[in-house]
Design a protein around this motif. Structure first.
Motif, short mmCIF file in Angstrom:
data_model
loop_
_atom_site.label_atom_id
_atom_site.label_comp_id
_atom_site.label_asym_id
_atom_site.label_seq_id
_atom_site.Cartn_x
_atom_site.Cartn_y
_atom_site.Cartn_z
N SER A 266 0.80 -1.23 0.00
CA SER A 266 0.00 0.00 0.00
C SER A 266 0.83 1.27 0.00
CB SER A 266 -0.93 0.02 1.22
OG SER A 266 -1.78 -1.11 1.25
N LEU A 267 2.14 1.18 0.34
CA LEU A 267 2.95 2.38 0.46
C LEU A 267 2.96 3.21 -0.82
CD1 LEU A 267 6.14 1.30 2.48
CD2 LEU A 267 4.22 2.71 3.24
N GLY A 268 3.16 2.57 -1.96
CA GLY A 268 3.19 3.29 -3.24
C GLY A 268 1.92 4.08 -3.50
N PRO A 269 0.74 3.44 -3.46
CA PRO A 269 -0.51 4.18 -3.66
C PRO A 269 -0.73 5.28 -2.64
CG PRO A 269 -0.88 1.83 -3.95
CD PRO A 269 0.51 1.98 -3.44
N TRP A 270 -0.41 5.04 -1.36
CA TRP A 270 -0.58 6.07 -0.33
C TRP A 270 0.22 7.32 -0.70
CZ3 TRP A 270 0.41 2.77 4.71
CH2 TRP A 270 -0.71 1.98 4.97
N LEU A 271 1.51 7.11 -1.02
CA LEU A 271 2.38 8.26 -1.28
C LEU A 271 2.02 8.96 -2.58
CD1 LEU A 271 5.83 6.78 -0.17
CD2 LEU A 271 4.05 7.88 1.20
N THR A 272 1.65 8.19 -3.60
CA THR A 272 1.24 8.79 -4.87
C THR A 272 0.00 9.66 -4.70
OG1 THR A 272 2.18 6.95 -6.15
CG2 THR A 272 0.50 8.29 -7.23
N ASP A 273 -0.99 9.15 -3.97
CA ASP A 273 -2.21 9.93 -3.72
C ASP A 273 -1.90 11.19 -2.92
OD1 ASP A 273 -3.62 8.00 -5.06
OD2 ASP A 273 -4.40 7.02 -3.26
N ALA A 274 -1.01 11.06 -1.93
CA ALA A 274 -0.65 12.23 -1.12
C ALA A 274 0.01 13.31 -1.96
CB ALA A 274 0.27 11.80 0.02
N SER A 275 0.89 12.92 -2.88
CA SER A 275 1.57 13.90 -3.73
C SER A 275 0.58 14.57 -4.68
CB SER A 275 2.69 13.22 -4.52
OG SER A 275 3.37 14.14 -5.34
N LYS A 276 -0.33 13.77 -5.26
CA LYS A 276 -1.31 14.34 -6.20
C LYS A 276 -2.22 15.36 -5.52
CE LYS A 276 -1.67 10.40 -9.38
NZ LYS A 276 -2.56 9.31 -9.87
N ALA A 277 -2.71 15.04 -4.34
CA ALA A 277 -3.65 15.91 -3.66
C ALA A 277 -2.97 16.93 -2.75
CB ALA A 277 -4.63 15.07 -2.85
N GLY A 278 -1.67 16.80 -2.55
CA GLY A 278 -0.98 17.66 -1.60
C GLY A 278 0.15 18.45 -2.21
N SER A 279 1.39 18.10 -1.85
CA SER A 279 2.55 18.93 -2.18
C SER A 279 2.94 18.88 -3.65
CB SER A 279 3.76 18.49 -1.34
OG SER A 279 4.16 17.18 -1.71
N GLY A 280 2.64 17.78 -4.34
CA GLY A 280 3.12 17.60 -5.71
C GLY A 280 4.58 17.22 -5.79
N ASP A 281 5.25 17.14 -4.64
CA ASP A 281 6.68 16.86 -4.58
C ASP A 281 6.92 15.36 -4.55
OD1 ASP A 281 9.38 17.26 -4.35
OD2 ASP A 281 9.34 17.98 -2.28
N ASP A 282 8.18 14.95 -4.82
CA ASP A 282 8.57 13.56 -4.60
C ASP A 282 8.36 13.24 -3.13
OD1 ASP A 282 9.53 13.57 -7.26
OD2 ASP A 282 11.48 14.28 -6.59
N ILE A 283 7.97 11.99 -2.84
CA ILE A 283 7.75 11.58 -1.46
C ILE A 283 8.45 10.25 -1.22
CG2 ILE A 283 6.07 10.92 0.30
CD1 ILE A 283 4.04 12.70 -0.97
N THR A 284 9.20 10.17 -0.13
CA THR A 284 9.88 8.94 0.26
C THR A 284 9.54 8.64 1.71
OG1 THR A 284 11.69 9.37 -1.28
CG2 THR A 284 12.11 7.77 0.48
#
Length: 425
Positions: A266-284
């Motif tokens: 689930s990590l990949g989808p969680w972080l991708t969704d967060a970037s799309k709806a939030g900062s737009g930045d890379d997330i690790t």
């Protein structure tokens, strides 16, 4: 005499994921974050986890390479420290001092050496400089020509966990969170008050070794149930810091309920969704936790049915979509959910409100925004000068402006009694 320390026992795990930011996908910019752990199996102790965030400003146009060098160098240094880090209570003080006084200088020296080797094989091209000048100005080009290391600027987070101690290291922004067994979340590192808005310290700064924070925790008793490392793109995707902090408790709860495999997938989808709806930045995001927190794998005991069982409510199924940590939500989806909600329907989890902001027009405010700005822009970095091979350590300067760091007096020399445990690879 004190009691004999009782070291934690059992297996620890590490998992992690890095995703390209939504804005970087649109602009064709590569993922400038990097993550690495040791051993590759993700099973320990010992365990080493490092996360680096390359700066996204035009001057740091090779920061994806700089971030990769940062996690590689840090992993090597932590492995060398392990050779001196056996679980011997009598030696923990020496290990702590060695880490605090030797690690920062070795980190910067080796990172700069890695950058120098890359520059030798891949000199900065005229096309790169022309692109920089168009995006910024002639001054930015002259800065890179004078010190090309700035093009590789990056931050760094790292954790080493053994059966005797945990070592935390941080340079620049990003977050390290520890979650206790009861779900309480804390930060082991002191937050740098100078890192406001999108400013950060960096490996490419002058005397960057002075900016390294180190925290040593001897494991004499209770230890964290979860350690979270994340680049700042994740925290910037939450409505505020309190909402971000809660992610530590949420992930611990999901690990305990749904298990390692579900969270890892689930990590990949969680972080991708967060970037799309939030900062737009890379997330690790990287997670370290004891295996003991995971749900038991024991099979359910067999039941002898002697008479027809009574009807019961079906048990909850694990194939149902796993819930994500309470992150930002799309504003349109939140409004649609509110319109469709009926009085008799089950209550909907409230979305965290956005802090009041002044706007020019009367428009609906988004449900969530980054803490400071929609697109984090790292601070312009200071030119880097040659660094001594083994610079002495100093505590975090308390002055509020980065440019004042140069005025600090030189600290004392490292103790000559400490072992020289680091070597050139």
């Amino acid at each position: 005499m004190g009691k004999t320390p009782q070291w934690p026992t059992g297996v620890w795990r590490v998992i992690g994921q890095s995703v390209q930011g939504a804005s970087h996908i649109r602009a064709g910019i590569p993922n400038q974050d990097a993550i690495q752990w040791f051993p590759d199996s993700g099973v320990g102790p010992p365990l080493i986890l490092s996360v680096s965030d390359g700066h996204g400003s035009p001057r740091n146009f090779r920061s994806d390479v700089g971030a990769r060098f940062a996690v590689e160098v840090m992993t090597d240094l932590m492995r060398e420290l392990l050779l001196a880090g056996q679980p011997d209570p009598a030696r923990l003080t020496t290990i702590k001092r060695t880490a605090e006084e030797r690690l920062p200088g070795e980190l910067l020296r080796r990172w700069r050496e890695a950058v120098a080797r890359h520059l030798k094989d891949n000199p900065i091209t005229a096309a790169e400089l022309e692109t920089l000048e168009k995006r910024r100005d002639p001054k930015a080009r002259r800065i890179i020509e004078r010190d090309p290391h700035i093009a590789y600027g990056a931050t760094l987070l790292s954790v080493l966990i053994t059966s005797a101690f945990i070592l935390y290291l941080q340079l620049g922004d990003g977050d390290i969170l520890t979650v206790a067994d009861n779900g309480e979340v804390t930060r082991p590192m002191t937050r740098d008050p100078r890192l406001i808005a999108n400013e950060t310290t960096s490996l490419c700064m002058d005397e960057a070794w002075r900016e390294v924070q180190i925290k040593f925790q001897a494991l004499y008793g209770p230890h964290p149930a979860l350690i979270v490392l994340s680049s700042d793109g994740y925290a910037n995707s939450f409505v505020n810091d309190a909402a971000f902090i809660k992610v530590g408790t949420d992930i611990l709860d999901i690990l305990r309920t749904d298990g390692l495999e579900v969270v890892a997938q689930s990590l990949g989808p969680w972080l991708t969704d967060a970037s799309k709806a939030g900062s737009g930045d890379d997330i690790t995001l990287g997670l370290i936790f004891p295996e003991a927190i995971l749900p038991s794998a024991k099979p359910a005991p067999a039941v002898l049915v002697e008479k027809p069982p009574r009807a019961s409510v079906p048990r909850r199924r694990k194939t149902a979509p796993v819930r994500a940590p309470e992150a930002i939500k799309e504003p349109e989806k939140a409004l649609e959910a509110q319109e469709k909600a009926q009085p008799e329907a089950a209550p909907v989890a409230p979305v965290a409100p956005v802090e009041a902001q002044s706007t020019e027009e009367e428009k609906p405010q988004p449900t969530a925004t980054p803490r400071e700005a929609e697109k984090p822009i790292p601070v312009e970095k200071l030119p880097v000068e040659a660094l001594p091979a083994e610079p002495p350590p100093v505590e975090m300067p308390s002055k509020p402006k980065l440019e004042l760091i140069k005025e600090e007096e030189s600290p004392r020399e490292p103790s000559k009694k400490l072992p020289s445990i680091f070597h050139d690879g």
